[in-house]
Design an enzyme around this catalytic site. Structure first.
Site, mmCIF file in Angstrom:
data_model
loop_
_atom_site.group_PDB
_atom_site.id
_atom_site.type_symbol
_atom_site.label_atom_id
_atom_site.label_comp_id
_atom_site.label_asym_id
_atom_site.label_seq_id
_atom_site.Cartn_x
_atom_site.Cartn_y
_atom_site.Cartn_z
ATOM 1 N N SER A 1 0.892 -1.333 0.060
ATOM 2 C CA SER A 1 -0.128 0.037 0.023
ATOM 3 C C SER A 1 0.764 1.353 0.549
ATOM 4 O O SER A 1 1.757 1.351 0.409
ATOM 5 C CB SER A 1 -0.649 0.000 1.084
ATOM 6 O OG SER A 1 -1.357 0.578 1.768
ATOM 7 N N TYR B 1 -2.053 -0.596 10.324
ATOM 8 C CA TYR B 1 -2.531 -1.023 9.074
ATOM 9 C C TYR B 1 -0.816 -0.398 8.501
ATOM 10 O O TYR B 1 -0.992 -1.410 8.109
ATOM 11 C CB TYR B 1 -3.609 -0.221 8.361
ATOM 12 C CG TYR B 1 -3.917 -0.969 6.203
ATOM 13 C CD1 TYR B 1 -4.148 -2.054 6.339
ATOM 14 C CD2 TYR B 1 -3.293 0.256 5.320
ATOM 15 C CE1 TYR B 1 -4.830 -2.003 4.899
ATOM 16 C CE2 TYR B 1 -3.909 0.138 4.497
ATOM 17 C CZ TYR B 1 -4.043 -1.183 4.202
ATOM 18 O OH TYR B 1 -4.226 -1.457 2.623
#
Length: 291
Positions: A183, A196
């Site tokens: 990501s 995250y």
């Protein structure tokens, strides 16, 4: 809702769902490449396993792989049954074999079982895509991250990747590959996604390490780092006001669609196009830097 020159949304109606989210409840419906993706035989005959393949990036990858000639098995959560059924339909429509396994990959046993089933039904394994992920935007400081949430994020995003890979490498031969979903959060972390983002940075490190370890066996390991992408995870884990402006802070000024990420996975999976690509994190971020 406005659109850019490529007819992609630059603004979304404020909306919210309960995790893990549903494609049918999203406005507008994400583009997985249903009308646009055309295969050219890049993955003909490859046996592929995708975690979290029911919706979002996972569905787009499953669709693209199938249209490139691969057979596809994927995992999904029980709440995602309708999305999973739709993805299986897309794979079958492409003329390929498709298998969907309901599985919560936060346990080692579930990961072992999934790989065994995929190998049995596909007749082997050539490509593993570690795509399943979980996030939840939070308010407040680090004190607001409770143990249950931390456990869910780390086990879904990181533990499952390790467990799935441990099982998959028992079956991957020279020429096989592993692709991890990283990501932009690994490079440009949001304060509200501390846990995250930490897992995604760890995934980048694991990708490089695994490429070094498995390279002598002829197995390539890479990752894709998407930016803000219009998937069910967004309205299910972000406040409505952030959903409305998703992706507007990128140089391209909009969120990406799953169909715009899938070709990166196809490239990395292709034994022809990416035969000398390993240990790489490929950014699909709308212009945000990945370095």
């Amino acid at each position: 809702m406005t659109t850019d020159q490529a007819d992609r949304p630059t603004e979304f109606p404020p909306q919210q769902q309960e995790p893990p989210g549903s494609t049918a409840a999203m406005t507008p419906t994400p583009d997985h490449g249903e009308q646009s993706y055309q295969g050219s035989g890049k993955l003909t005959g490859l046996r592929t396993l995708i975690t979290g393949g029911d919706s979002g990036i996972g569905r787009a990858v499953a669709l693209a792989f199938a249209r490139e000639g691969a057979d596809v098995a994927f995992t999904y959560l029980p709440e995602e049954r309708s999305d999973a059924d739709a993805t299986v339909g897309l794979v079958h429509d492409a003329g390929r074999r498709g298998f969907a396994y309901v599985a919560d990959l936060r346990t080692h046993d579930a990961c072992v079982e999934v790989v065994a089933r995929a190998v049995g039904e596909l007749g082997g394994l050539d490509v593993l895509v570690n795509n399943a992920g979980y996030q939840m935007a939070r308010e407040g400081g680090i004190e607001s991250i409770d143990p249950e949430r931390l456990d869910r994020v780390f086990k879904t995003n990181l533990y499952a990747l390790f467990w799935m890979t441990q099982e998959a490498v028992k079956h991957l031969k020279a020429g096989g590959c592993i692709i991890n979903n990283s990501s932009i959060q690994a490079y440009d972390p949001s304060v509200s996604l501390l846990d995250y983002a930490s897992t995604k940075a760890a995934i980048n490190n694991a990708t490089v390490n695994l490429a070094a370890e498995l390279g002598p066996r002829g197995i390539r390991v890479n990752a894709v780092a998407p930016g803000p992408i219009w998937t069910p995870l967004q309205p299910a884990t972000q406040p409505p006001e952030k959903v409305a402006k998703l992706g507007q802070d990128t140089p391209l000024g909009r969120a990406g669609q799953p169909a715009e990420v899938a070709p990166a996975f196809v490239f990395l999976a292709s034994p022809r196009d990416a035969s000398y690509v390993s240990g790489t994190v490929l950014g699909v971020t709308g212009g945000k830097p990945v370095f």
